[in-house]
Design a protein around this motif. Structure first.
Motif, PDB file in Angstrom:
ATOM      1  N   GLY A  44      -4.047  13.629   7.306  1.00 25.06           N
ATOM      2  CA  GLY A  44      -3.902  12.253   7.757  1.00 25.06           C
ATOM      3  C   GLY A  44      -4.621  11.262   6.862  1.00 25.06           C
ATOM      4  N   THR A  45      -4.080  10.056   6.786  1.00 24.83           N
ATOM      5  CA  THR A  45      -4.704   8.943   6.055  1.00 24.83           C
ATOM      6  C   THR A  45      -4.907   7.802   7.033  1.00 24.83           C
ATOM      7  OG1 THR A  45      -3.659   9.514   3.944  1.00 24.83           O
ATOM      8  CG2 THR A  45      -4.434   7.239   4.219  1.00 24.83           C
ATOM      9  N   ARG A  46      -6.140   7.367   7.155  1.00 22.92           N
ATOM     10  CA  ARG A  46      -6.440   6.234   8.035  1.00 22.92           C
ATOM     11  C   ARG A  46      -6.258   4.947   7.248  1.00 22.92           C
ATOM     12  NH1 ARG A  46      -8.826   5.633  12.791  1.00 22.92           N
ATOM     13  NH2 ARG A  46      -9.495   7.826  12.768  1.00 22.92           N
ATOM     14  N   LEU A  47      -5.310   4.133   7.653  1.00 21.08           N
ATOM     15  CA  LEU A  47      -5.006   2.869   6.978  1.00 21.08           C
ATOM     16  C   LEU A  47      -5.519   1.714   7.821  1.00 21.08           C
ATOM     17  CD1 LEU A  47      -3.549   1.260   4.760  1.00 21.08           C
ATOM     18  CD2 LEU A  47      -1.483   1.372   6.169  1.00 21.08           C
ATOM     19  N   THR A  48      -6.337   0.885   7.184  1.00 21.97           N
ATOM     20  CA  THR A  48      -6.841  -0.301   7.856  1.00 21.97           C
ATOM     21  C   THR A  48      -6.347  -1.530   7.112  1.00 21.97           C
ATOM     22  OG1 THR A  48      -8.840   0.860   8.572  1.00 21.97           O
ATOM     23  CG2 THR A  48      -8.893  -1.557   8.616  1.00 21.97           C
ATOM     24  N   TYR A  94       9.079  -0.702   5.160  1.00 19.37           N
ATOM     25  CA  TYR A  94       8.719   0.685   4.860  1.00 19.37           C
ATOM     26  C   TYR A  94       9.695   1.286   3.845  1.00 19.37           C
ATOM     27  CZ  TYR A  94       5.915   0.642   9.216  1.00 19.37           C
ATOM     28  OH  TYR A  94       5.000   0.365  10.212  1.00 19.37           O
ATOM     29  N   SER A  95       9.154   2.058   2.929  1.00 18.79           N
ATOM     30  CA  SER A  95      10.020   2.804   2.015  1.00 18.79           C
ATOM     31  C   SER A  95       9.382   4.148   1.718  1.00 18.79           C
ATOM     32  CB  SER A  95      10.261   2.023   0.717  1.00 18.79           C
ATOM     33  OG  SER A  95       9.055   1.801   0.018  1.00 18.79           O
ATOM     34  N   TRP A  96      10.225   5.105   1.406  1.00 18.65           N
ATOM     35  CA  TRP A  96       9.765   6.461   1.147  1.00 18.65           C
ATOM     36  C   TRP A  96      10.356   6.945  -0.167  1.00 18.65           C
ATOM     37  CZ3 TRP A  96      11.010   4.556   5.890  1.00 18.65           C
ATOM     38  CH2 TRP A  96      10.008   4.640   6.871  1.00 18.65           C
ATOM     39  N   ASN A  97       9.506   7.556  -0.986  1.00 15.20           N
ATOM     40  CA  ASN A  97       9.892   8.057  -2.290  1.00 15.20           C
ATOM     41  C   ASN A  97       9.719   9.573  -2.302  1.00 15.20           C
ATOM     42  OD1 ASN A  97      10.282   8.697  -4.942  1.00 15.20           O
ATOM     43  ND2 ASN A  97       8.819   7.225  -5.767  1.00 15.20           N
ATOM     44  N   PHE A  98      10.835  10.287  -2.305  1.00 16.55           N
ATOM     45  CA  PHE A  98      10.829  11.752  -2.278  1.00 16.55           C
ATOM     46  C   PHE A  98      11.140  12.244  -3.682  1.00 16.55           C
ATOM     47  CE2 PHE A  98      11.185  15.968  -1.455  1.00 16.55           C
ATOM     48  CZ  PHE A  98      12.399  16.492  -1.019  1.00 16.55           C
ATOM     49  N   GLN A  99      10.234  13.002  -4.277  1.00 15.70           N
ATOM     50  CA  GLN A  99      10.444  13.549  -5.614  1.00 15.70           C
ATOM     51  C   GLN A  99      10.138  15.037  -5.610  1.00 15.70           C
ATOM     52  OE1 GLN A  99       8.204  11.235  -8.505  1.00 15.70           O
ATOM     53  NE2 GLN A  99       9.942   9.855  -8.765  1.00 15.70           N
ATOM     54  N   LYS A 100      11.170  15.859  -5.716  1.00 14.11           N
ATOM     55  CA  LYS A 100      10.979  17.302  -5.729  1.00 14.11           C
ATOM     56  C   LYS A 100      10.260  17.751  -6.991  1.00 14.11           C
ATOM     57  CE  LYS A 100      14.262  19.942  -4.039  1.00 14.11           C
ATOM     58  NZ  LYS A 100      15.575  20.537  -3.749  1.00 14.11           N
ATOM     59  N   VAL A 116       0.847  -1.194   0.000  1.00 13.01           N
ATOM     60  CA  VAL A 116       0.000   0.000   0.000  1.00 13.01           C
ATOM     61  C   VAL A 116       0.879   1.239   0.000  1.00 13.01           C
ATOM     62  CG1 VAL A 116      -0.206  -0.067   2.533  1.00 13.01           C
ATOM     63  CG2 VAL A 116      -1.909   1.173   1.176  1.00 13.01           C
ATOM     64  N   THR A 117       0.463   2.242  -0.758  1.00 14.09           N
ATOM     65  CA  THR A 117       1.196   3.509  -0.842  1.00 14.09           C
ATOM     66  C   THR A 117       0.325   4.646  -0.360  1.00 14.09           C
ATOM     67  OG1 THR A 117       2.622   2.785  -2.665  1.00 14.09           O
ATOM     68  CG2 THR A 117       2.349   5.151  -2.359  1.00 14.09           C
ATOM     69  N   THR A 148       5.403   3.887   1.239  1.00 14.64           N
ATOM     70  CA  THR A 148       4.916   2.571   0.843  1.00 14.64           C
ATOM     71  C   THR A 148       5.196   1.545   1.923  1.00 14.64           C
ATOM     72  OG1 THR A 148       5.189   3.024  -1.516  1.00 14.64           O
ATOM     73  CG2 THR A 148       5.121   0.710  -0.852  1.00 14.64           C
ATOM     74  N   ILE A 149       4.180   0.769   2.232  1.00 16.22           N
ATOM     75  CA  ILE A 149       4.335  -0.365   3.141  1.00 16.22           C
ATOM     76  C   ILE A 149       4.220  -1.637   2.298  1.00 16.22           C
ATOM     77  CG2 ILE A 149       3.449  -1.582   5.163  1.00 16.22           C
ATOM     78  CD1 ILE A 149       2.223   1.081   6.078  1.00 16.22           C
ATOM     79  N   THR A 150       5.239  -2.442   2.350  1.00 13.53           N
ATOM     80  CA  THR A 150       5.269  -3.688   1.590  1.00 13.53           C
ATOM     81  C   THR A 150       4.819  -4.838   2.487  1.00 13.53           C
ATOM     82  OG1 THR A 150       7.116  -2.853   0.288  1.00 13.53           O
ATOM     83  CG2 THR A 150       6.747  -5.237   0.258  1.00 13.53           C
ATOM     84  N   ALA A 151       4.029  -5.730   1.923  1.00 13.81           N
ATOM     85  CA  ALA A 151       3.536  -6.889   2.681  1.00 13.81           C
ATOM     86  C   ALA A 151       2.914  -6.430   4.001  1.00 13.81           C
ATOM     87  CB  ALA A 151       4.664  -7.889   2.922  1.00 13.81           C
ATOM     88  N   SER A 152       1.859  -5.642   3.893  1.00 19.00           N
ATOM     89  CA  SER A 152       1.255  -5.002   5.062  1.00 19.00           C
ATOM     90  C   SER A 152       0.817  -6.037   6.110  1.00 19.00           C
ATOM     91  CB  SER A 152       0.060  -4.159   4.625  1.00 19.00           C
ATOM     92  OG  SER A 152      -0.919  -4.973   3.996  1.00 19.00           O
ATOM     93  N   GLN A 153       0.807  -5.561   7.345  1.00 13.59           N
ATOM     94  CA  GLN A 153       0.392  -6.399   8.469  1.00 13.59           C
ATOM     95  C   GLN A 153      -0.677  -5.662   9.265  1.00 13.59           C
ATOM     96  OE1 GLN A 153       3.918  -7.288  10.755  1.00 13.59           O
ATOM     97  NE2 GLN A 153       4.963  -8.284   9.027  1.00 13.59           N
ATOM     98  N   VAL A 154      -1.448  -6.408  10.021  1.00 14.89           N
ATOM     99  CA  VAL A 154      -2.524  -5.799  10.811  1.00 14.89           C
ATOM    100  C   VAL A 154      -1.979  -4.716  11.736  1.00 14.89           C
ATOM    101  CG1 VAL A 154      -4.273  -6.247  12.565  1.00 14.89           C
ATOM    102  CG2 VAL A 154      -4.006  -7.842  10.660  1.00 14.89           C
ATOM    103  N   VAL A 155      -0.762  -4.898  12.231  1.00 17.77           N
ATOM    104  CA  VAL A 155      -0.166  -3.917  13.152  1.00 17.77           C
ATOM    105  C   VAL A 155       0.156  -2.600  12.467  1.00 17.77           C
ATOM    106  CG1 VAL A 155       0.769  -5.601  14.745  1.00 17.77           C
ATOM    107  CG2 VAL A 155       2.144  -4.860  12.777  1.00 17.77           C
ATOM    108  N   ASP A 156       0.097  -2.581  11.147  1.00 19.82           N
ATOM    109  CA  ASP A 156       0.322  -1.328  10.414  1.00 19.82           C
ATOM    110  C   ASP A 156      -0.925  -0.448  10.412  1.00 19.82           C
ATOM    111  OD1 ASP A 156       2.199  -3.176   7.949  1.00 19.82           O
ATOM    112  OD2 ASP A 156       2.941  -2.075   9.699  1.00 19.82           O
ATOM    113  N   SER A 157      -2.033  -0.965  10.868  1.00 18.90           N
ATOM    114  CA  SER A 157      -3.268  -0.183  10.918  1.00 18.90           C
ATOM    115  C   SER A 157      -3.064   1.029  11.824  1.00 18.90           C
ATOM    116  CB  SER A 157      -4.432  -1.026  11.435  1.00 18.90           C
ATOM    117  OG  SER A 157      -4.718  -2.085  10.551  1.00 18.90           O
ATOM    118  N   ALA A 158      -3.297   2.208  11.286  1.00 20.92           N
ATOM    119  CA  ALA A 158      -3.052   3.450  12.021  1.00 20.92           C
ATOM    120  C   ALA A 158      -3.472   4.616  11.150  1.00 20.92           C
ATOM    121  CB  ALA A 158      -1.567   3.587  12.378  1.00 20.92           C
TER     122      ALA A 158
END
Lengths: 113, 114
Positions: free
Chosen positions: A106-110, A64-70, A19-20, A78-88
């Motif tokens: 904010g983005t609520r991720l479930t 976790y990875s972050w893509n910074f593009q000016k 998920v991104t 981006t969260i790869t292979a998401s897990q329930v504990v990533d819900s936030a």
């Protein structure tokens, strides 16, 4: 003035999906800093990462990875292979001088099992 | 753990009453901040402090005052609470490293104004 936009209010995925989370920022400053914070259901705010405007190198930390593009004023997470504990709720923020942070909405991720 | 505590953690009060929230840090950081968190707005800066007795306004300062008489304590006061001030309040400190500063947050105070 700075502005941070997180257009995705809520995202729901099934566990193990990637998920991104999008973040678009606006600033007139040449030197600025970008941040991501996580707010789990328990309510505290947890610092995840800081990037400096002069360093566009992407970063990876475990799943976790972050893509910074000016060029597109974006700092996506981006969260790869998401897990329930990533819900936030995840917040993107920017800072340019005067120590003041400006947050996105904010983005609520479930993550569903 | 950034060594930040907030008190009280929960408070219910009535419209028109004064309320003071306390933020305490243990590491003598210079900068301290008060934010409020509301649905659809993320976190917004209320006031901040850059030293003892040195404070300045943030984006949503109306109806709030602050004081910092000691490095470790930063107080947020609602002189006469209104229902629009029902929110979750977060205190933060700024920690500097070799390249920049990062803000770390306290656990939050949930305030309900009836």
């Amino acid at each position: 003035a700075q502005k941070v936009t997180q257009a995705q209010t809520e995202i729901s995925v099934v566990e193990k999906e990637d998920v991104t989370l999008d973040c678009v920022y606006e600033t007139r400053d040449t030197t600025y800093y970008l941040f991501w914070y996580k707010q789990p259901p328990s309510g505290e705010l947890v610092f995840l990462i800081r990037r400096n405007s002069f360093d566009e190198q992407n970063e990876i930390s475990g799943r976790y990875s972050w893509n910074f593009q000016k060029s597109t004023s974006s700092f996506n997470f981006t969260i790869t292979a998401s897990q329930v504990v990533d819900s936030a709720v995840y917040f993107c923020a920017s800072q340019a001088g005067a120590q003041k942070l400006v947050f996105g909405q904010g983005t609520r991720l479930t993550i569903n099992p | 753990d950034a060594g930040i505590t907030q008190s009280p953690r929960h408070k219910v009060t009535e419209t028109g009453t004064p309320v003071t929230l306390r933020c305490h840090q243990t590491e003598n950081h210079r900068y301290m901040y008060w934010y409020r968190q509301d649905p659809g707005h993320g976190l917004r800066l209320i006031h901040y402090s850059y030293g003892v007795k040195d404070t300045d306004k943030g984006e949503v300062s109306d109806g709030y005052s602050v004081s910092r008489s000691k490095t470790e304590d930063f107080l947020l006061t609602l002189e006469s609470a209104t229902s629009s001030q029902t929110s979750v309040y977060f205190c933060a400190i700024s920690v500097a490293d070799a390249r920049a500063d990062t803000q770390y947050f306290g656990p939050g105070t949930r305030l309900t104004v009836l």
